[in-house]
Design an enzyme around this catalytic site. Structure first.
Site, mmCIF file in Angstrom:
data_model
loop_
_atom_site.group_PDB
_atom_site.id
_atom_site.type_symbol
_atom_site.label_atom_id
_atom_site.label_comp_id
_atom_site.label_asym_id
_atom_site.label_seq_id
_atom_site.Cartn_x
_atom_site.Cartn_y
_atom_site.Cartn_z
ATOM 1 N N GLU A 154 -5.427 0.485 6.067
ATOM 2 C CA GLU A 154 -5.597 1.003 7.425
ATOM 3 C C GLU A 154 -6.681 0.237 8.183
ATOM 4 O O GLU A 154 -6.539 -0.034 9.369
ATOM 5 C CB GLU A 154 -5.934 2.504 7.404
ATOM 6 C CG GLU A 154 -4.760 3.393 7.040
ATOM 7 C CD GLU A 154 -3.576 3.256 8.007
ATOM 8 O OE1 GLU A 154 -3.781 2.899 9.178
ATOM 9 O OE2 GLU A 154 -2.431 3.482 7.559
ATOM 10 N N GLY A 170 -10.954 -11.764 11.196
ATOM 11 C CA GLY A 170 -11.766 -11.439 12.367
ATOM 12 C C GLY A 170 -12.355 -10.031 12.304
ATOM 13 O O GLY A 170 -12.119 -9.297 11.351
ATOM 14 N N TYR A 171 -13.101 -9.704 13.343
ATOM 15 C CA TYR A 171 -13.763 -8.386 13.423
ATOM 16 C C TYR A 171 -14.435 -8.052 12.085
ATOM 17 O O TYR A 171 -14.099 -7.082 11.416
ATOM 18 C CB TYR A 171 -12.771 -7.278 13.791
ATOM 19 C CG TYR A 171 -12.021 -7.524 15.067
ATOM 20 C CD1 TYR A 171 -12.625 -7.286 16.305
ATOM 21 C CD2 TYR A 171 -10.721 -7.998 15.040
ATOM 22 C CE1 TYR A 171 -11.930 -7.520 17.482
ATOM 23 C CE2 TYR A 171 -10.031 -8.244 16.220
ATOM 24 C CZ TYR A 171 -10.650 -7.995 17.430
ATOM 25 O OH TYR A 171 -9.960 -8.234 18.586
ATOM 26 N N CYS A 211 10.752 1.190 18.385
ATOM 27 C CA CYS A 211 10.313 1.605 19.724
ATOM 28 C C CYS A 211 9.193 0.658 20.158
ATOM 29 O O CYS A 211 8.031 1.039 20.271
ATOM 30 C CB CYS A 211 9.849 3.060 19.680
ATOM 31 S SG CYS A 211 9.729 3.796 21.310
ATOM 32 N N CYS A 237 16.073 11.478 22.601
ATOM 33 C CA CYS A 237 14.989 10.875 23.380
ATOM 34 C C CYS A 237 15.229 11.017 24.887
ATOM 35 O O CYS A 237 16.192 10.486 25.433
ATOM 36 C CB CYS A 237 14.890 9.403 23.002
ATOM 37 S SG CYS A 237 13.643 8.518 23.942
ATOM 38 N N TRP A 277 0.825 -1.211 0.000
ATOM 39 C CA TRP A 277 0.000 0.000 0.000
ATOM 40 C C TRP A 277 0.859 1.261 0.000
ATOM 41 O O TRP A 277 0.376 2.341 -0.276
ATOM 42 C CB TRP A 277 -0.988 -0.002 1.165
ATOM 43 C CG TRP A 277 -0.385 -0.354 2.484
ATOM 44 C CD1 TRP A 277 0.168 0.499 3.378
ATOM 45 C CD2 TRP A 277 -0.288 -1.660 3.050
ATOM 46 N NE1 TRP A 277 0.616 -0.186 4.474
ATOM 47 C CE2 TRP A 277 0.341 -1.515 4.315
ATOM 48 C CE3 TRP A 277 -0.667 -2.947 2.643
ATOM 49 C CZ2 TRP A 277 0.600 -2.597 5.150
ATOM 50 C CZ3 TRP A 277 -0.414 -4.009 3.487
ATOM 51 C CH2 TRP A 277 0.210 -3.839 4.703
ATOM 52 N N ARG A 278 2.153 1.091 0.342
ATOM 53 C CA ARG A 278 3.030 2.270 0.291
ATOM 54 C C ARG A 278 3.531 2.512 -1.131
ATOM 55 O O ARG A 278 3.826 3.655 -1.491
ATOM 56 C CB ARG A 278 4.225 2.075 1.225
ATOM 57 C CG ARG A 278 3.835 2.197 2.677
ATOM 58 C CD ARG A 278 5.048 2.105 3.578
ATOM 59 N NE ARG A 278 4.662 2.206 4.964
ATOM 60 C CZ ARG A 278 5.362 1.723 5.980
ATOM 61 N NH1 ARG A 278 6.510 1.104 5.755
ATOM 62 N NH2 ARG A 278 4.944 1.874 7.206
ATOM 63 N N THR A 315 -4.532 -5.909 13.826
ATOM 64 C CA THR A 315 -3.959 -7.030 13.082
ATOM 65 C C THR A 315 -2.544 -6.681 12.632
ATOM 66 O O THR A 315 -2.278 -5.550 12.240
ATOM 67 C CB THR A 315 -4.842 -7.344 11.848
ATOM 68 O OG1 THR A 315 -6.208 -7.357 12.262
ATOM 69 C CG2 THR A 315 -4.510 -8.690 11.254
ATOM 70 N N TYR A 371 -8.359 8.320 13.860
ATOM 71 C CA TYR A 371 -7.054 7.799 13.446
ATOM 72 C C TYR A 371 -7.049 7.478 11.938
ATOM 73 O O TYR A 371 -6.169 7.929 11.199
ATOM 74 C CB TYR A 371 -6.668 6.546 14.265
ATOM 75 C CG TYR A 371 -5.563 5.811 13.583
ATOM 76 C CD1 TYR A 371 -4.263 6.322 13.640
ATOM 77 C CD2 TYR A 371 -5.808 4.686 12.803
ATOM 78 C CE1 TYR A 371 -3.232 5.708 12.948
ATOM 79 C CE2 TYR A 371 -4.790 4.068 12.110
ATOM 80 C CZ TYR A 371 -3.503 4.585 12.191
ATOM 81 O OH TYR A 371 -2.503 3.992 11.490
ATOM 82 N N ASP A 418 -1.986 6.509 16.654
ATOM 83 C CA ASP A 418 -2.445 5.210 17.146
ATOM 84 C C ASP A 418 -1.622 4.848 18.386
ATOM 85 O O ASP A 418 -0.854 5.666 18.900
ATOM 86 C CB ASP A 418 -2.340 4.143 16.050
ATOM 87 C CG ASP A 418 -0.894 3.884 15.638
ATOM 88 O OD1 ASP A 418 0.015 4.599 16.126
ATOM 89 O OD2 ASP A 418 -0.660 2.960 14.843
HETATM 90 S S1 SF4 Z 1 15.497 5.949 21.879
HETATM 91 FE FE1 SF4 Z 1 13.483 6.624 22.540
HETATM 92 S S2 SF4 Z 1 12.258 6.654 20.674
HETATM 93 FE FE2 SF4 Z 1 14.082 5.441 20.254
HETATM 94 S S3 SF4 Z 1 13.493 3.318 20.693
HETATM 95 FE FE3 SF4 Z 1 14.406 4.142 22.539
HETATM 96 S S4 SF4 Z 1 12.660 4.904 23.684
HETATM 97 FE FE4 SF4 Z 1 11.963 4.648 21.597
#
Ligand code: SF4
Length: 357
Positions: free
Chosen positions: A39, A83-84, A194, A211, A26-27, A45, A122, A140
């Protein structure tokens, strides 16, 4: 708050996205229709699961007109296993609206998209930004987690005001160009780097140097999420067995939940069509036709039933545990728990279409 910090993530995140994002169908070709289908499929899922479904779906129903006209059985078959099922039914309702109001093209408007069945804030944000380049956020669970960690926020992301605040923070940093790519880069970081459940891969993160969660050593503990007292969820398969115009019902045990009430026969677990036929044959009944029904949920005080069901036309046979009741008796004499209301409706719909009652 945190705007200067969040502003600094935009460029490194976009660069990382352009060099490292997964190649997804889809990209490649993000038409509004394809973005919408992806989406909706991706709600609850995983991407790996969605990939073959997406390809099959857009090959069989390549545009909104074909989705609007599709036979319900074909839709359910294309969705079978995801599902759903309400998701795909809502998509068809939305497609019919789009045919009627927008000449078969998804509207390039966040507000108009959000009015369509099955499209919330969303999804409207994702479609607006990815397919139309409109400056709307698509926040999300992944994005809530990433932003909470980057800003080292210990606010509870299940609180509506906290969600709204994060949406606002993301809105403020949306770039004017490539807004869809930016939204996707946040989601992609959450989905691949993350990671949830205390497992961020900070060592390979392009935002490590920015971060605060990482800097303070608290990334794995974030985001804060109140765990609501969980109800025990039970999967059930409900049988709407019809013989002539009669419905098969059974009596519940004299103790426990809904003690002694009449009910539609039901089996623990989510049974496939084949498994369901075997169960019914084991009851000594022969099945002429079977058709899957919509899913339904019923919440008791401590338990939640996640139900799926089948409508079965069966041949009369002796079975001591099943009682066959007429529509009149059902209406006038029997009390069935509300939990089965959604499936009783299918019995009446069957009678209407087959016997004109
Ligand atoms: S550095 Fe921060 S944004 Fe990157 S994975 Fe770790 S917690 Fe997540």
């Amino acid at each position: 708050m945190n705007k200067p910090l969040l502003n600094t993530i935009v460029n490194p995140l976009l660069s990382w996205y352009y060099s490292s994002a997964r190649v997804l169908p889809w990209r490649d070709n993000p038409t509004p229709y394809r973005v919408w289908v992806s989406e909706i499929m991706l709600q609850q899922t995983r991407v790996d699961t969605v990939l073959p479904y997406f390809e099959r779906f857009v090959a069989a129903l390549p545009d909104i007109a074909s989705l609007a006209q599709a036979d319900e059985q074909q839709l359910l078959k294309l969705w079978e296993g995801l599902g759903y099922y309400s998701r795909v039914k809502n998509m068809q309702k939305a497609a019919l609206t789009v045919m009627k109001l927008y000449n078969g093209k998804l509207p390039a408007s966040f507000e108009a998209l959000k009015e369509l069945p099955g499209i919330g804030a969303y999804s409207a944000g994702a479609i607006s930004s990815i397919a139309f380049g409109l400056r709307f956020p698509a926040v999300d669970g992944n994005v809530l987690r990433v932003i909470s960690r980057i800003t080292a926020s210990a606010d509870d992301i299940t609180d509506i005001p906290v969600k709204k605040r994060i949406e606002q923070q993301v809105t403020e940093i949306l770039p004017t160009e490539a807004v869809g790519d930016f939204n996707q880069s946040l989601m992609e970081l959450g989905a691949t780097v993350c990671l949830p459940n205390g497992a961020p891969r900070c060592d390979i993160c392009p935002l490590k140097h920015l971060c605060l969660g990482f800097e303070h050593g608290i990334a794995a503990e974030l985001p804060v999420k109140t765990v609501k007292a969980a109800k025990r969820a039970e999967a059930k398969t409900v049988l709407v067995m019809v013989c002539g115009d009669k419905l098969g019902v059974t009596k519940r045990k004299k103790t426990g939940l809904l003690a002694g009430m009449w009910e539609l026969p039901n089996i623990d677990g989510a049974l496939s069509m084949e498994e369901c036929i075997t169960v019914v044959k084991d009851m000594g009944l022969s099945v002429n036709e079977i058709q899957p029904l919509t899913e339904a949920k019923h919440i008791f005080t401590h338990i939640m039933w996640n139900m799926m069901g089948y409508l079965l036309q069966v041949n009369e046979a002796r079975n001591d545990s099943i009682t066959w009741v007429s529509p009149k008796d059902l209406k006038e004499r029997m009390a069935l728990p509300t939990a089965f209301k959604a499936y009783i409706r299918h019995y009446y719909a069957y009678l209407n279409s087959n016997t004109g009652r």
